[in-house]
Design a protein around this motif. Structure first.
Motif, PDB file in Angstrom:
ATOM      1  N   LEU A   7      18.829 -15.425   4.536  1.00 35.65           N
ATOM      2  CA  LEU A   7      19.619 -16.861   5.103  1.00 35.65           C
ATOM      3  C   LEU A   7      19.498 -16.414   6.881  1.00 35.65           C
ATOM      4  N   PRO A   8      18.706 -17.505   7.300  1.00 35.33           N
ATOM      5  CA  PRO A   8      18.352 -17.736   8.371  1.00 35.33           C
ATOM      6  C   PRO A   8      19.329 -17.830   9.461  1.00 35.33           C
ATOM      7  N   THR A   9      20.509 -17.173   9.470  1.00 34.60           N
ATOM      8  CA  THR A   9      21.516 -17.636  10.524  1.00 34.60           C
ATOM      9  C   THR A   9      21.799 -16.597  10.692  1.00 34.60           C
ATOM     10  N   TYR A  10      20.950 -14.659  10.894  1.00 26.87           N
ATOM     11  CA  TYR A  10      21.407 -14.165  11.242  1.00 26.87           C
ATOM     12  C   TYR A  10      21.087 -13.587  13.372  1.00 26.87           C
ATOM     13  N   PRO A  11      22.351 -12.895  14.005  1.00 25.66           N
ATOM     14  CA  PRO A  11      21.980 -13.857  15.117  1.00 25.66           C
ATOM     15  C   PRO A  11      20.505 -13.483  15.761  1.00 25.66           C
ATOM     16  N   THR A  12      19.595 -12.026  15.177  1.00 30.55           N
ATOM     17  CA  THR A  12      18.720 -11.386  15.740  1.00 30.55           C
ATOM     18  C   THR A  12      17.697 -12.384  14.737  1.00 30.55           C
ATOM     19  N   LEU A  13      18.087 -13.537  14.013  1.00 26.84           N
ATOM     20  CA  LEU A  13      16.565 -13.279  13.395  1.00 26.84           C
ATOM     21  C   LEU A  13      16.944 -15.001  14.106  1.00 26.84           C
ATOM     22  N   LEU A  14      18.159 -15.795  14.790  1.00 30.70           N
ATOM     23  CA  LEU A  14      17.137 -16.724  15.133  1.00 30.70           C
ATOM     24  C   LEU A  14      17.120 -17.061  16.607  1.00 30.70           C
ATOM     25  N   ALA A  15      17.302 -15.269  17.508  1.00 35.18           N
ATOM     26  CA  ALA A  15      16.931 -14.568  18.537  1.00 35.18           C
ATOM     27  C   ALA A  15      15.479 -14.531  18.575  1.00 35.18           C
ATOM     28  N   ALA A  16      14.222 -14.687  17.777  1.00 30.52           N
ATOM     29  CA  ALA A  16      13.318 -14.508  17.420  1.00 30.52           C
ATOM     30  C   ALA A  16      12.812 -15.197  16.649  1.00 30.52           C
ATOM     31  N   VAL A  17      13.490 -16.312  16.652  1.00 32.73           N
ATOM     32  CA  VAL A  17      12.549 -17.573  16.922  1.00 32.73           C
ATOM     33  C   VAL A  17      12.648 -18.685  17.349  1.00 32.73           C
ATOM     34  N   GLU A  18      14.354 -18.195  18.621  1.00 33.03           N
ATOM     35  CA  GLU A  18      13.929 -18.944  19.662  1.00 33.03           C
ATOM     36  C   GLU A  18      13.350 -18.519  20.855  1.00 33.03           C
ATOM     37  N   MET A  19      12.567 -17.403  20.968  1.00 34.18           N
ATOM     38  CA  MET A  19      12.208 -16.492  21.504  1.00 34.18           C
ATOM     39  C   MET A  19      10.736 -16.654  21.704  1.00 34.18           C
ATOM     40  N   ASP A  20      10.361 -17.078  20.305  1.00 33.43           N
ATOM     41  CA  ASP A  20       8.934 -17.695  20.142  1.00 33.43           C
ATOM     42  C   ASP A  20       8.228 -19.030  20.632  1.00 33.43           C
ATOM     43  N   ARG A  62       9.319 -19.714  12.397  1.00 32.08           N
ATOM     44  CA  ARG A  62       9.975 -20.946  12.534  1.00 32.08           C
ATOM     45  C   ARG A  62      10.515 -20.757  10.799  1.00 32.08           C
ATOM     46  N   ILE A  63      11.625 -21.654  10.920  1.00 31.48           N
ATOM     47  CA  ILE A  63      12.153 -21.512   9.485  1.00 31.48           C
ATOM     48  C   ILE A  63      11.892 -23.110   8.866  1.00 31.48           C
ATOM     49  N   GLY A  64      11.452 -22.590   7.725  1.00 33.08           N
ATOM     50  CA  GLY A  64      10.666 -23.725   6.731  1.00 33.08           C
ATOM     51  C   GLY A  64      11.685 -24.677   6.668  1.00 33.08           C
ATOM     52  N   LYS A  65      11.593 -26.005   5.666  1.00 35.20           N
ATOM     53  CA  LYS A  65      12.393 -26.954   5.362  1.00 35.20           C
ATOM     54  C   LYS A  65      13.296 -26.786   3.860  1.00 35.20           C
ATOM     55  N   PHE A  66      13.398 -26.125   3.569  1.00 37.65           N
ATOM     56  CA  PHE A  66      13.433 -25.192   2.313  1.00 37.65           C
ATOM     57  C   PHE A  66      14.564 -24.123   2.455  1.00 37.65           C
ATOM     58  N   VAL A  67      14.233 -23.651   4.555  1.00 35.51           N
ATOM     59  CA  VAL A  67      16.095 -22.827   3.759  1.00 35.51           C
ATOM     60  C   VAL A  67      15.179 -20.814   4.238  1.00 35.51           C
ATOM     61  N   PHE A  68      14.748 -20.951   2.680  1.00 31.61           N
ATOM     62  CA  PHE A  68      14.405 -19.520   2.578  1.00 31.61           C
ATOM     63  C   PHE A  68      13.131 -19.257   2.585  1.00 31.61           C
ATOM     64  N   ASN A  69      12.244 -20.597   2.643  1.00 30.19           N
ATOM     65  CA  ASN A  69      10.543 -20.235   3.503  1.00 30.19           C
ATOM     66  C   ASN A  69      10.640 -19.924   5.010  1.00 30.19           C
ATOM     67  N   HIS A  70      11.422 -18.893   5.204  1.00 26.05           N
ATOM     68  CA  HIS A  70      11.450 -18.481   6.498  1.00 26.05           C
ATOM     69  C   HIS A  70       9.933 -17.223   6.968  1.00 26.05           C
ATOM     70  N   SER A  71       9.543 -16.990   8.238  1.00 24.42           N
ATOM     71  CA  SER A  71       8.953 -15.913   8.740  1.00 24.42           C
ATOM     72  C   SER A  71       9.179 -14.607   8.383  1.00 24.42           C
ATOM     73  N   PHE A  72      10.791 -14.228   7.383  1.00 23.06           N
ATOM     74  CA  PHE A  72      11.272 -12.565   7.541  1.00 23.06           C
ATOM     75  C   PHE A  72      11.395 -12.821   6.549  1.00 23.06           C
ATOM     76  N   ILE A  73      11.032 -13.594   5.053  1.00 24.20           N
ATOM     77  CA  ILE A  73      12.120 -13.106   4.245  1.00 24.20           C
ATOM     78  C   ILE A  73      10.472 -12.077   3.508  1.00 24.20           C
ATOM     79  N   VAL A  74       9.272 -12.455   3.717  1.00 27.41           N
ATOM     80  CA  VAL A  74       8.796 -11.704   2.832  1.00 27.41           C
ATOM     81  C   VAL A  74       8.338 -10.149   3.253  1.00 27.41           C
ATOM     82  N   PRO A  75       7.634 -10.112   4.903  1.00 26.27           N
ATOM     83  CA  PRO A  75       8.902  -8.683   5.457  1.00 26.27           C
ATOM     84  C   PRO A  75       9.825  -8.002   5.335  1.00 26.27           C
ATOM     85  N   GLY A  76      10.382  -9.045   5.151  1.00 26.35           N
ATOM     86  CA  GLY A  76      11.880  -8.464   4.654  1.00 26.35           C
ATOM     87  C   GLY A  76      12.090  -7.565   2.969  1.00 26.35           C
ATOM     88  N   THR A  77      11.904  -8.809   2.423  1.00 22.44           N
ATOM     89  CA  THR A  77      11.979  -8.360   0.691  1.00 22.44           C
ATOM     90  C   THR A  77      11.373  -7.475   0.368  1.00 22.44           C
TER      91      THR A  77
END
Length: 433
Positions: A381-394, A400-415
């Motif tokens: 879920l793209p709401t964790y503080p460090t995840l949001l910080a990374a989005v803001e600092m770039d 970025r976080i996609g329109k469908f919530v789960f299609n964000h930059s962290f889902i593939v590397p993390g899984t």
């Protein structure tokens, strides 16, 4: 009544996710109120053993931060990243992994994310690549840190089953490190090149993205000493935990158990840092690491207490449904932990809520150790503080976080990183344990 009670648990977690931050713990309290007074369920155990470790470790880290030690570590990280900028996607997760490994909290990544974003831009590397895997590495490293609450708790429930604290670390550290490296290798090819990214080109044309260059760092007088003292504290914890373990047995019938020893050592380190580095203790209360650590304590208290209450009330039903499944397909434990941590938002809370129940269901200790890294799926879920910080600092817009919530930059590397960690966990588990 298990279905409506489960709905209460899920709704409480959903409410906590909506509130965010410390609100997750508050929502756990709401769930407890409904389960106990509404459904007349006997309350479970408040996870004070986990909370006391978080508090002790955070106290020492916050003292080190006020003394300038955290800034000094970040300066070392920046020096490393700028020395080999071409390998930013591999070095960035290495930096956040080891900072979390030593500190026992993933919030140390906050201070390094701006550096990672800047170095990537300077080299024309898509910042989403190093930022995404660095955030994931900071989360997974919790399951390999000698002083994290999750590791200490799991070691405590596994020792009666023949797996020592050191054996747990001997499996978790190499399995997660190798997994992070391989995940970084694949992440290095994800997404378009930065110069081909349409969003980046739009921001560049509007002047919304700039290169800031390297910063000038001046260490506080006690910065290096505070880092040294903190590292000595970690070494003391590991040595003492080894000495009192049943496998080594240098100290038999210890007066000070391991959990309490970690708290005592960390508070002592904090006191020594304050004395020797002349730290204003009033500033510790406002340090970012102290605030995030105390927030984590409330979150663990609310959510883990809620989970423990529900599981203990329905352990027989859970055994009937999940017992055979986990026996036939032990890897399913990793899947359960993965999705649970997505909702519980804490490695310690997930470990405390589910690992004892898994062992009661007959899951083998090796399976528990191998699946341990799966409690780190805090990025889903793209709401964790460090995840949001990374989005803001770039400011290039590549993270970025996609329109469908789960299609964000962290889902593939993390899984990918968690799947590989579990895979190597089983391999090293069977070789070592």
């Amino acid at each position: 009544m298990i279905v409506p009670e489960l709905l209460v648990v899920l709704l409480a977690i959903y409410l906590g996710a909506r509130l965010g931050g410390i609100g997750i713990g508050f929502a756990g309290g709401v769930g407890m109120l409904i389960l106990t007074l509404g459904f007349q369920i006997k309350p479970g155990v408040i996870p004070f053993d986990v909370i006391e470790i978080i508090m002790g470790v955070i106290a020492a880290i916050a003292a080190m931060q006020v003394a300038g030690g955290m800034d000094y570590l970040v300066s070392l990280a920046e020096r490393l990243l700028r020395k080999q900028p071409r390998y930013i996607t591999f070095l960035a997760p290495l930096v956040t992994y080891f900072m979390t490994l030593l500190a026992g909290t993933g919030h140390t990544a906050f201070s390094t994310l701006p550096v990672i974003a800047e170095v990537a831009k300077e080299q024309g590397v898509r910042p989403s690549r190093p930022l995404s895997i660095a955030v994931v590495a900071s989360q997974i490293a919790i399951t390999a840190s000698p002083i994290s609450a999750a590791v200490v708790f799991l070691a405590g429930i596994l020792e009666p089953k023949g797996i020592s604290y050191l054996a747990l670390l001997a499996v978790s550290i190499p399995s997660t490190m190798i997994a992070i490296f391989l995940a970084a290798l694949i992440t290095n090819f994800l997404g378009k090149e930065l110069k081909e990214d349409a969003i980046y080109q739009q921001r560049l044309a509007k002047g919304e993205t700039v290169l800031r260059g390297a910063g000038v760092f001046e260490a506080k007088p006690g910065a290096k000493l505070s880092v040294l003292l903190f590292l000595l504290g970690i070494v003391a914890v590991v040595l003492y935990a080894t000495a009192i373990s049943d496998t080594v047995g240098l100290i038999t019938h210890p007066v000070l158990p391991r959990n309490e020893a970690i708290v005592v050592f960390m508070l002592t380190v904090a006191a020594i840092i304050c004395f020797t580095c002349k730290v204003d203790t009033a500033k510790i209360l406002s340090a970012s690491t102290f605030k995030s650590g105390m927030s984590a304590c409330i979150c663990v208290m609310g959510v883990a207490w809620l989970g423990d209450t529900f599981v203990k009330a329905h352990i027989s039903e859970i055994q009937q449904v999940a017992g055979d499944l986990l026996t036939d397909y032990p890897w399913m434990l990793a899947v359960i932990l993965f999705f649970a941590s997505t909702l519980l938002y804490s490695q310690a809370a997930t470990t405390k809520a589910l690992m004892p129940a898994a062992l009661m269901l007959g899951v083998s200790p090796i399976t528990a150790v191998a699946s341990f890294a799966a409690v780190s799926a805090l990025f889903v879920l793209p709401t964790y503080p460090t995840l949001l910080a990374a989005v803001e600092m770039d400011d290039t817009g590549s993270t970025r976080i996609g329109k469908f919530v789960f299609n964000h930059s962290f889902i593939v590397p993390g899984t990918l990183a968690i799947a590989l960690s579990v895979l190597f966990g089983f391999i090293f588990g069977h070789l070592i344990l």
